[in-house]
Write an enzyme that holds these catalytic residues in place. Structure first.
Site, short mmCIF file in Angstrom:
data_model
loop_
_atom_site.label_atom_id
_atom_site.label_comp_id
_atom_site.label_asym_id
_atom_site.label_seq_id
_atom_site.Cartn_x
_atom_site.Cartn_y
_atom_site.Cartn_z
N ASP A 1 -15.70 -13.92 -40.58
CA ASP A 1 -15.39 -13.00 -39.48
C ASP A 1 -15.07 -13.84 -38.24
O ASP A 1 -15.97 -14.36 -37.57
CB ASP A 1 -16.59 -12.08 -39.23
CG ASP A 1 -16.34 -11.04 -38.16
OD1 ASP A 1 -15.50 -11.28 -37.26
OD2 ASP A 1 -17.00 -9.98 -38.21
N GLU B 1 -28.11 -13.26 -34.89
CA GLU B 1 -27.04 -12.28 -35.13
C GLU B 1 -27.69 -11.13 -35.87
O GLU B 1 -27.74 -11.10 -37.09
CB GLU B 1 -25.90 -12.93 -35.93
CG GLU B 1 -24.63 -12.10 -35.91
CD GLU B 1 -24.64 -11.02 -36.98
OE1 GLU B 1 -25.25 -9.94 -36.73
OE2 GLU B 1 -24.04 -11.24 -38.03
#
Length: 389
Positions: free
Chosen positions: A57, A149
């Protein structure tokens, strides 16, 4: 805060949990079996293919990379805790940015791969990978920075920020910094061809059931029709009430996006994230068109702390985009049937998000809404229920 002061001379590791084999479920008034939570949630993160999806990503990676390396002063010579380190990429970056010590905590066997990466990148003297849940980890010292995250679909799915808050309250110094530092949830009305596709899927599923029930009666002498309503409810939830992952285009947004929840990662408490209640008023910016449902996404910011702000602020957004899509995408809540709207109409209502009673990492969603037409007419209030699974 942890009830006992950390032993600076101790070796980091795991402490004995208060209730073996179980974890406290915040806000639920009870416990959840650790094995069940691992099977339902953590186990998916133990596979490299899943880590690869996140590592691929570009928006995610660029944001964290920039936040760390454009603000090296927050890391140089500091003690860092990475909560849910996964492959170890954030811990490795923190060490490369000059951290004196990095504790990388990972609840799954992915910790073994993280150790391999740490050693392979020559950082074994700085990064210590600890396999275990953060709630069970005992560190030998307080930390200057917590990086994680932790964000799930529409920000709050997965409820991982609970663990980050635990780490913060136990291990972050009073002068410490959270990476990311702020988070925001966004909502907007959308148009989408998915509304017709999902309705057709639902209708096909019910037609298939009808044929199955007829065959069961004709060939096996069993009347299955008593279960038709239960099957209908099950399929309606699956096809029509379960939110959809989608990467929308900006031109599918037909009203002004509104921020429905914002919080500071340094000060947020469980009540801030366990449920969301927000009123909204959204003018439509397109029309005539079909209002097919709602889309939800999130932003996070890397701003440092009030006393130690980032020299270079970094913004990570999962908003609809043509080129900067993310693995989070957007969560789409489709209306059946869609509604006709015009430029100048206004969507008003409330949004309630609560944790599922069956699994605290999943979400129940309720929209209460109506339309104020440009001509003055107000449509009846509708209640639309969905599930983020």
């Amino acid at each position: 805060m942890n009830g006992t002061a950390p032993n600076v001379g101790a070796v980091s590791g795991l402490r004995s949990p208060g209730a073996p084999g179980s974890i406290v479920v915040p806000g639920k008034g009870g416990v959840m079996d650790k094995g069940a939570d691992y099977a339902n949630y953590f186990c998916t993160y133990a596979f490299l293919y899943h880590q690869k999806e996140m590592l691929s990503d570009r928006v995610r990676m660029n944001a964290y990379f920039s936040a760390i390396f454009k603000n090296k002063d927050h890391f140089k010579g500091k003690i860092v805790l990475d909560v849910g380190t996964g492959s170890g990429i954030l811990a490795i970056w923190a060490a490369q940015a000059g951290a004196r010590k990095v504790y990388a905590v990972e609840a799954t066997k992915m910790a073994e791969h993280a150790r391999q990466l740490v050693v392979g990148n020559g950082l074994a003297g700085v990064v210590e990978v600890i396999e275990g849940s953060i709630e069970d980890v005992e560190l030998p010292e307080k930390v200057d920075v917590i990086i994680s995250e932790w964000m799930g679909y529409f920000l709050v799915r997965e409820s991982m920020f609970d663990s980050v808050m635990h780490a913060r309250d136990c291990w972050l110094k009073p002068t410490g910094i959270m990476y990311p530092s702020q988070a925001c949830m966004w909502l907007a009305p959308v148009r989408s061809g998915l509304v017709d596709i999902k309705m057709k899927d639902y209708q096909n599923a019910m037609a298939d059931w009808d044929g199955f029930a007829e065959d069961a009666l004709e060939f096996y002498g069993v009347d299955m029709s008593i279960l038709t309503k239960s099957y209908l409810d099950e399929q309606r939830r699956y096809y029509l009430q379960t939110s959809l992952w989608n990467n929308l285009y900006p031109n599918q947004i037909i009203g002004t996006p509104v921020a429905i929840k914002e919080f500071d990662c340094h000060t947020a408490i469980l009540e801030d994230v366990a449920s969301v209640h927000s009123a909204f008023r959204i003018p439509f910016t397109a029309g005539p068109t079909k209002f097919c449902g709602f889309a939800g996404w999130f932003d996070v910011h890397f701003r440092g702390s009030q006393n130690n702000p980032a020299i270079n602020e970094v913004h990570l957004t999962t908003a609809p985009s043509v080129h900067n899509t993310t693995h989070w995408g957007q969560q789409v809540f489709l209306l059946h049937p869609p509604l006709d709207v015009n430029l100048g109409d206004v969507l008003e209502g409330t949004l309630d998000i609560t944790r599922s009673k069956d699994n605290h990492r999943l979400m129940d969603v309720k929209f209460t809404h109506n339309l104020k037409k440009a001509g003055g007419e107000v449509t009846p209030t509708m209640i639309s229920r969905f599930y983020i699974e």
